[in-house]
Design a protein around this motif. Structure first.
Motif, PDB file in Angstrom:
ATOM      1  N   GLN A 190       0.838  -1.189   0.000  1.00 35.69           N
ATOM      2  CA  GLN A 190       0.000   0.000   0.000  1.00 35.69           C
ATOM      3  C   GLN A 190       0.881   1.250   0.000  1.00 35.69           C
ATOM      4  O   GLN A 190       1.836   1.354   0.766  1.00 35.69           O
ATOM      5  N   GLU A 191       0.542   2.196  -0.862  1.00 38.41           N
ATOM      6  CA  GLU A 191       1.317   3.418  -1.022  1.00 38.41           C
ATOM      7  C   GLU A 191       0.665   4.574  -0.273  1.00 38.41           C
ATOM      8  O   GLU A 191      -0.572   4.616  -0.143  1.00 38.41           O
ATOM      9  N   PRO A 192       1.453   5.538   0.209  1.00 36.30           N
ATOM     10  CA  PRO A 192       0.864   6.721   0.857  1.00 36.30           C
ATOM     11  C   PRO A 192      -0.104   7.431  -0.071  1.00 36.30           C
ATOM     12  O   PRO A 192       0.170   7.604  -1.262  1.00 36.30           O
ATOM     13  N   TRP A 193      -1.238   7.813   0.478  1.00 32.07           N
ATOM     14  CA  TRP A 193      -2.275   8.466  -0.319  1.00 32.07           C
ATOM     15  C   TRP A 193      -2.671   9.806   0.284  1.00 32.07           C
ATOM     16  O   TRP A 193      -2.844  10.782  -0.419  1.00 32.07           O
ATOM     17  N   GLY A 194      -2.819   9.866   1.597  1.00 28.45           N
ATOM     18  CA  GLY A 194      -3.212  11.103   2.246  1.00 28.45           C
ATOM     19  C   GLY A 194      -2.268  11.435   3.381  1.00 28.45           C
ATOM     20  O   GLY A 194      -1.944  10.573   4.199  1.00 28.45           O
ATOM     21  N   GLU A 195      -1.799  12.681   3.422  1.00 33.14           N
ATOM     22  CA  GLU A 195      -0.912  13.093   4.499  1.00 33.14           C
ATOM     23  C   GLU A 195      -1.660  13.099   5.843  1.00 33.14           C
ATOM     24  O   GLU A 195      -2.881  13.275   5.883  1.00 33.14           O
ATOM     25  N   PRO A 196      -0.939  12.877   6.941  1.00 32.62           N
ATOM     26  CA  PRO A 196      -1.595  12.726   8.246  1.00 32.62           C
ATOM     27  C   PRO A 196      -2.469  13.915   8.622  1.00 32.62           C
ATOM     28  O   PRO A 196      -2.112  15.068   8.403  1.00 32.62           O
ATOM     29  N   ARG A 197      -3.628  13.575   9.175  1.00 35.61           N
ATOM     30  CA  ARG A 197      -4.571  14.568   9.688  1.00 35.61           C
ATOM     31  C   ARG A 197      -5.066  14.100  11.044  1.00 35.61           C
ATOM     32  O   ARG A 197      -5.010  12.919  11.373  1.00 35.61           O
ATOM     33  N   LEU A 198      -5.595  15.024  11.819  1.00 31.13           N
ATOM     34  CA  LEU A 198      -6.126  14.692  13.138  1.00 31.13           C
ATOM     35  C   LEU A 198      -7.609  14.367  13.036  1.00 31.13           C
ATOM     36  O   LEU A 198      -8.362  15.046  12.347  1.00 31.13           O
ATOM     37  N   TYR A 199      -8.013  13.308  13.736  1.00 29.50           N
ATOM     38  CA  TYR A 199      -9.420  12.960  13.847  1.00 29.50           C
ATOM     39  C   TYR A 199      -9.887  13.297  15.250  1.00 29.50           C
ATOM     40  O   TYR A 199      -9.144  13.134  16.228  1.00 29.50           O
ATOM     41  N   SER A 200     -11.104  13.774  15.364  1.00 25.96           N
ATOM     42  CA  SER A 200     -11.650  14.166  16.659  1.00 25.96           C
ATOM     43  C   SER A 200     -11.480  13.050  17.682  1.00 25.96           C
ATOM     44  O   SER A 200     -11.864  11.901  17.434  1.00 25.96           O
ATOM     45  N   GLY A 201     -10.903  13.385  18.826  1.00 31.05           N
ATOM     46  CA  GLY A 201     -10.701  12.419  19.902  1.00 31.05           C
ATOM     47  C   GLY A 201      -9.307  11.856  19.949  1.00 31.05           C
ATOM     48  O   GLY A 201      -8.884  11.342  20.995  1.00 31.05           O
ATOM     49  N   LEU A 202      -8.569  11.919  18.845  1.00 27.27           N
ATOM     50  CA  LEU A 202      -7.194  11.420  18.819  1.00 27.27           C
ATOM     51  C   LEU A 202      -6.228  12.585  19.000  1.00 27.27           C
ATOM     52  O   LEU A 202      -6.502  13.706  18.576  1.00 27.27           O
ATOM     53  N   ILE A 203      -5.092  12.322  19.599  1.00 26.36           N
ATOM     54  CA  ILE A 203      -4.086  13.364  19.775  1.00 26.36           C
ATOM     55  C   ILE A 203      -2.856  13.098  18.923  1.00 26.36           C
ATOM     56  O   ILE A 203      -1.882  13.837  18.990  1.00 26.36           O
ATOM     57  N   LYS A 204      -2.910  12.037  18.111  1.00 29.36           N
ATOM     58  CA  LYS A 204      -1.850  11.757  17.153  1.00 29.36           C
ATOM     59  C   LYS A 204      -2.471  11.690  15.760  1.00 29.36           C
ATOM     60  O   LYS A 204      -3.492  11.033  15.567  1.00 29.36           O
ATOM     61  N   PRO A 205      -1.867  12.347  14.773  1.00 24.27           N
ATOM     62  CA  PRO A 205      -2.440  12.337  13.422  1.00 24.27           C
ATOM     63  C   PRO A 205      -2.293  10.977  12.756  1.00 24.27           C
ATOM     64  O   PRO A 205      -1.388  10.202  13.063  1.00 24.27           O
ATOM     65  N   VAL A 206      -3.190  10.692  11.828  1.00 24.76           N
ATOM     66  CA  VAL A 206      -3.136   9.461  11.033  1.00 24.76           C
ATOM     67  C   VAL A 206      -3.286   9.826   9.564  1.00 24.76           C
ATOM     68  O   VAL A 206      -3.915  10.831   9.210  1.00 24.76           O
ATOM     69  N   GLY A 207      -2.686   9.027   8.710  1.00 24.84           N
ATOM     70  CA  GLY A 207      -2.766   9.249   7.272  1.00 24.84           C
ATOM     71  C   GLY A 207      -3.281   8.012   6.574  1.00 24.84           C
ATOM     72  O   GLY A 207      -3.488   6.964   7.185  1.00 24.84           O
ATOM     73  N   LEU A 208      -3.480   8.144   5.287  1.00 27.60           N
ATOM     74  CA  LEU A 208      -3.990   7.042   4.472  1.00 27.60           C
ATOM     75  C   LEU A 208      -2.871   6.390   3.680  1.00 27.60           C
ATOM     76  O   LEU A 208      -1.975   7.064   3.161  1.00 27.60           O
ATOM     77  N   VAL A 209      -2.941   5.064   3.586  1.00 25.94           N
ATOM     78  CA  VAL A 209      -2.215   4.329   2.565  1.00 25.94           C
ATOM     79  C   VAL A 209      -3.259   3.530   1.795  1.00 25.94           C
ATOM     80  O   VAL A 209      -4.320   3.190   2.318  1.00 25.94           O
ATOM     81  N   ALA A 210      -2.968   3.251   0.525  1.00 23.63           N
ATOM     82  CA  ALA A 210      -3.977   2.613  -0.317  1.00 23.63           C
ATOM     83  C   ALA A 210      -3.311   1.759  -1.372  1.00 23.63           C
ATOM     84  O   ALA A 210      -2.153   1.954  -1.728  1.00 23.63           O
ATOM     85  N   ALA A 211      -4.079   0.797  -1.872  1.00 23.16           N
ATOM     86  CA  ALA A 211      -3.624  -0.047  -2.972  1.00 23.16           C
ATOM     87  C   ALA A 211      -4.808  -0.376  -3.858  1.00 23.16           C
ATOM     88  O   ALA A 211      -5.949  -0.474  -3.393  1.00 23.16           O
ATOM     89  N   HIS A 212      -4.529  -0.552  -5.153  1.00 23.93           N
ATOM     90  CA  HIS A 212      -5.537  -1.047  -6.092  1.00 23.93           C
ATOM     91  C   HIS A 212      -5.592  -2.550  -5.911  1.00 23.93           C
ATOM     92  O   HIS A 212      -4.696  -3.276  -6.355  1.00 23.93           O
ATOM     93  N   TYR A 213      -6.646  -3.015  -5.263  1.00 24.53           N
ATOM     94  CA  TYR A 213      -6.702  -4.405  -4.827  1.00 24.53           C
ATOM     95  C   TYR A 213      -6.509  -5.413  -5.959  1.00 24.53           C
ATOM     96  O   TYR A 213      -5.720  -6.361  -5.815  1.00 24.53           O
ATOM     97  N   PRO A 214      -7.177  -5.279  -7.106  1.00 24.93           N
ATOM     98  CA  PRO A 214      -6.976  -6.287  -8.155  1.00 24.93           C
ATOM     99  C   PRO A 214      -5.527  -6.386  -8.628  1.00 24.93           C
ATOM    100  O   PRO A 214      -5.107  -7.448  -9.104  1.00 24.93           O
ATOM    101  N   SER A 215      -4.758  -5.303  -8.481  1.00 24.07           N
ATOM    102  CA  SER A 215      -3.373  -5.308  -8.952  1.00 24.07           C
ATOM    103  C   SER A 215      -2.413  -5.993  -7.994  1.00 24.07           C
ATOM    104  O   SER A 215      -1.403  -6.569  -8.419  1.00 24.07           O
ATOM    105  N   ILE A 216      -2.719  -5.929  -6.690  1.00 22.39           N
ATOM    106  CA  ILE A 216      -1.758  -6.440  -5.695  1.00 22.39           C
ATOM    107  C   ILE A 216      -2.180  -7.759  -5.080  1.00 22.39           C
ATOM    108  O   ILE A 216      -1.387  -8.412  -4.400  1.00 22.39           O
ATOM    109  N   ARG A 217      -3.426  -8.160  -5.286  1.00 29.52           N
ATOM    110  CA  ARG A 217      -3.963  -9.306  -4.547  1.00 29.52           C
ATOM    111  C   ARG A 217      -3.140 -10.578  -4.746  1.00 29.52           C
ATOM    112  O   ARG A 217      -2.852 -11.286  -3.775  1.00 29.52           O
TER     113      ARG A 217
END
Length: 241
Positions: A172-199
């Motif tokens: 899975q490759e980085p997709w979204g830079e870390p952001r804060l979600y309500s209730g968390l004090i550490k940011p999280v980001g997205l990683v993603a993969a095209h499932y049919p390509s990597i499965r």
């Protein structure tokens, strides 16, 4: 020196069946969900991701949506970890990651993509040390969902320090830079993969990530979900595994 995650990956490639003593249980009753909300709280508090609260539980508005599936992962009958799998398409558009990254996810849904969004991955720290395969066994539920719902994109919502692990092990490759979600004090980001390509590459390395049609139905087809299921069954079942 190899990391603990890297060593576990090598061991998993050689282990015949890491699922031998594992049981996936969908949280349906209020009691089931409450137990997982408290596991989330203890895990997040332990890693410094949240502040203490009187309720000693972590839940959000996505837990009771029709497109959300909350699982407990049990080993030898004992709760070790949990993950929530949200299934998104043009009709069902709400999930934690979609709320955090609408600019990235909603346009893909508008294009007709099906996205699997596993979030709220937590584990009991003491039990996790006794079972190094636990992260792989837990995130496997995302792969099972990808196969069942003919997904185009598989996500992971992770802290920055974990992105390299998901890239190396799950492609899975980085997709979204870390952001804060309500209730968390550490940011999280997205990683993603095209499932049919990597499965196939993931399945070749980790055969236990495969699932049977029977297992998929048992995990993801709930009574009363006909409208939700129909919105995915209109897509041809071209992906198996």
């Amino acid at each position: 020196m190899k990391s603990a995650a890297g060593s576990a990956a090598v061991a998993l490639e050689r282990k015949a069946d890491p699922l031998e003593n594992v049981d996936y249980r969908l949280a349906v009753t209020p009691e089931d969900k409450e137990r997982i909300y408290r596991l989330r709280y203890n895990a997040y508090l332990r890693e410094g991701a949240i502040l203490p609260s009187e309720s000693e539980r972590v839940t959000d508005e996505y837990d009771d949506l029709p497109n959300s599936f909350i699982f407990g992962v049990f080993v030898d009958g004992d709760l070790y970890s949990s993950i929530r799998v949200s299934v998104l398409n043009s009709e069902w558009r709400e999930s934690l990651s979609a709320g955090m990254f609408p600019d990235l996810i909603l346009p893909e849904l508008d294009r007709g993509k099906v996205i699997i969004d596993p979030t709220r991955f937590v584990a009991d720290p003491e039990k996790a040390r006794r079972f190094p395969a636990l992260p792989y066994v837990t995130v496997r539920l995302g792969y099972v969902a990808c196969a069942h719902f003919n997904a185009d994109i598989g996500l992971a919502n992770v802290r920055p320090e974990h992105r390299a692990f998901y890239r190396k092990v799950f492609l899975q490759e980085p997709w979204g830079e870390p952001r804060l979600y309500s209730g968390l004090i550490k940011p999280v980001g997205l990683v993603a993969a095209h499932y049919p390509s990597i499965r196939d590459r993931v399945f070749q390395r980790f055969p236990f990530m495969r699932s049977s049609a029977f297992e998929r139905r048992m995990l993801f087809e709930r009574p009363g979900d006909q409208a939700f299921i129909r919105s995915f069954r209109i897509r041809p079942a071209v992906i198996a595994g």
